[in-house]
Design an enzyme around this catalytic site. Structure first.
Site, PDB file in Angstrom:
ATOM      1  N   HIS A 162       0.475  -1.318  -0.421  1.00 28.07           N
ATOM      2  CA  HIS A 162       0.216   0.059   0.094  1.00 28.07           C
ATOM      3  C   HIS A 162       0.550   1.056   0.076  1.00 28.07           C
ATOM      4  CE1 HIS A 162      -3.387  -2.110   0.471  1.00 28.07           C
ATOM      5  NE2 HIS A 162      -3.543  -2.745   1.714  1.00 28.07           N
ATOM      6  N   ASP A 198      -3.016 -10.722  -2.235  1.00 28.67           N
ATOM      7  CA  ASP A 198      -2.933 -10.221  -1.606  1.00 28.67           C
ATOM      8  C   ASP A 198      -4.456  -9.685  -1.524  1.00 28.67           C
ATOM      9  OD1 ASP A 198      -1.664  -9.046   0.626  1.00 28.67           O
ATOM     10  OD2 ASP A 198      -3.470  -7.652   0.922  1.00 28.67           O
ATOM     11  N   HIS A 200      -6.169  -7.426  -0.628  1.00 24.13           N
ATOM     12  CA  HIS A 200      -6.251  -5.929  -0.967  1.00 24.13           C
ATOM     13  C   HIS A 200      -5.804  -6.039  -1.984  1.00 24.13           C
ATOM     14  CE1 HIS A 200      -6.637  -6.473   3.542  1.00 24.13           C
ATOM     15  NE2 HIS A 200      -7.860  -6.216   3.807  1.00 24.13           N
TER      16      HIS A 200
HETATM   17  C1  6XA Z   1      -7.883  -1.638   6.970  1.00 24.55           C
HETATM   18  C2  6XA Z   1      -7.095  -2.729   6.472  1.00 24.55           C
HETATM   19  C3  6XA Z   1      -5.584  -1.894   5.535  1.00 24.55           C
HETATM   20  C4  6XA Z   1      -5.540  -3.816   5.367  1.00 24.55           C
HETATM   21  C5  6XA Z   1      -3.741  -4.008   5.252  1.00 24.55           C
HETATM   22  C6  6XA Z   1      -3.385  -5.122   4.470  1.00 24.55           C
HETATM   23  N1  6XA Z   1      -7.314  -1.395   7.853  1.00 24.55           N
HETATM   24  N2  6XA Z   1      -3.459  -5.464   3.229  1.00 24.55           N
HETATM   25  O1  6XA Z   1      -3.566  -6.742   4.598  1.00 24.55           O
HETATM   26  O2  6XA Z   1      -2.810  -5.613   2.252  1.00 24.55           O
HETATM   27 ZN    ZN Z   2      -4.159  -7.577   2.925  1.00 26.19          ZN
END
Ligand code: 6XA
Ligand code: ZN
Length: 348
Positions: A162, A198, A200
């Site tokens: 991210h 992933d 996300h």
């Molecule tokens: C909200 C969720 C963050 C996702 C983190 C994650 N705070 N990213 O696993 O791949």
């Molecule tokens: Zn994730």
């Protein structure tokens, strides 16, 4: 397959994060990497420390001002008030639409808003040291692979996908997958593909390479209309400028099972085959697991063996980089399954 791991990851150990309107204990915790490391050792995998300094590669994927901010952030937080040693800095004001992000504020909290995409990415005293060690680990794996290893695994945290050119977010500070991809390019791979599996969307990795033709980005993830990071990861984001056509997003609905997920994976792998990539980086999030506490896909532990097999069938030198995955008890098994599925297929 060799693994690169450093105990310095444990220096990043913030207590709490903001999550769905509440302050809660961090999901992204020290035990994640510890359990993965233990599982690797128990299965007889070779594990070594980082041996490359990522400082030359980092400015190729992140802005210098962001890097300087991150490195000095904890010291500047303490300079505001020594009692801050017991507190956590969180951003509270962001330069969104109509506000200016280009005039850097002098005040630390305001800078935190400029350099963060969310309030869910806590900083602590050891954050820079841990994140930098993770980037060094990614650069090390890239070196091993560019020197002839078939594959290597970066067993690191905090995760990276991210983190964008000049911002942190989603537990991520330095984009380890982008560091690995750039390091592979620097070592002579003309084209590199990043496959992000992933749960996300890897908004940071996408943003870093969006206008580049030399690094393709392919991601399978929870549909951003309902899943974090919400504001990137749609199917119509296909790259821009020289990068047009080199970005592929495959958003999937919450509840997606293994059968549908592997169909989407086949689509993503076909895109990578056509990209003429000479090397591959896998953003290996394990939060697609059915018992993950913050995600909603339904892969089982055996499915991770199949994931490793499918990736190996591309026949590319491959760097795996650990991203998310919060079902901590199963994380070691699921990670090892990907690597062993890969090795079994690579040996065929
Ligand atoms: C909200 C969720 C963050 C996702 C983190 C994650 N705070 N990213 O696993 O791949
Ligand atoms: Zn994730």
């Amino acid at each position: 397959m060799r693994t690169v791991f450093t105990p310095l990851h444990a220096l990043h150990a913030p207590a709490t994060e903001f999550f769905r309107g509440e302050r809660v204990p961090c999901f992204e915790k020290v035990d994640r990497a510890r359990y993965v490391h233990e599982a690797l050792v128990a299965r007889g995998h070779r594990v070594d420390a980082p041996e490359v300094d990522s400082r030359a590669v980092l400015p190729q994927v992140h802005g210098e001002r962001y890097l300087a901010f991150l490195e000095s952030a904890w010291a500047r937080w303490l300079a505001l008030d020594p009692a801050n040693a017991e507190r956590q800095p969180f951003p509270s004001t962001w330069p969104i639409r109509t506000l200016r992000a280009d005039c850097e504020p002098a005040e630390f909290s305001a800078q935190l808003g400029v350099y963060s995409m969310d309030s869910g990415t806590p900083i602590c005293a050891g954050t820079w040291a841990a994140a930098k060690a993770g980037a060094d680990a990614a650069a090390t794996a890239a070196r091993w692979v560019s020197q002839g290893e078939r594959a290597a695994f970066v067993a690191t945290r905090p995760p990276g996908h991210h983190a964008g050119p000049d911002f942190m977010g989603g537990y991520c500070f330095l984009n380890n997958a982008a560091v690995a991809a750039q390091a592979l390019r620097n070592a002579g791979a003309a084209r590199v593909a990043v496959l992000d599996v992933d749960y996300h969307h890897g908004n940071g990795t996408q943003a870093i390479f969006y206008e580049r033709a030399d690094v393709a980005f392919v991601s399978l993830h929870g549909d951003p209309r309902t899943e974090f990071p919400f504001f990137l990861g749609h199917a119509d984001e296909t790259g821009a400028g020289a990068g047009r056509g080199h970005n592929l997003n495959l958003p999937l609905p919450a509840g997606t099972d293994a059968q549908s997920w592997f169909q989407a994976l086949a689509h993503g792998l076909a895109h990578i085959r056509q990209s003429h990539a000479q090397a591959l980086v896998v953003s290996l999030g394990l939060d697609t697991f059915e018992n993950d506490p913050i995600s909603k896909f339904r892969l089982r532990s055996d499915d991770f063996l199949r994931l490793g097999e499918r990736i190996a069938a591309l026949g590319l030198p491959t760097v795996f980089v650990l991203e998310g995955g919060y079902a901590v008890d199963a994380l070691g098994l699921n990670a090892v399954n990907v690597l062993e599925g890969f090795e079994a297929q690579a040996a065929v």
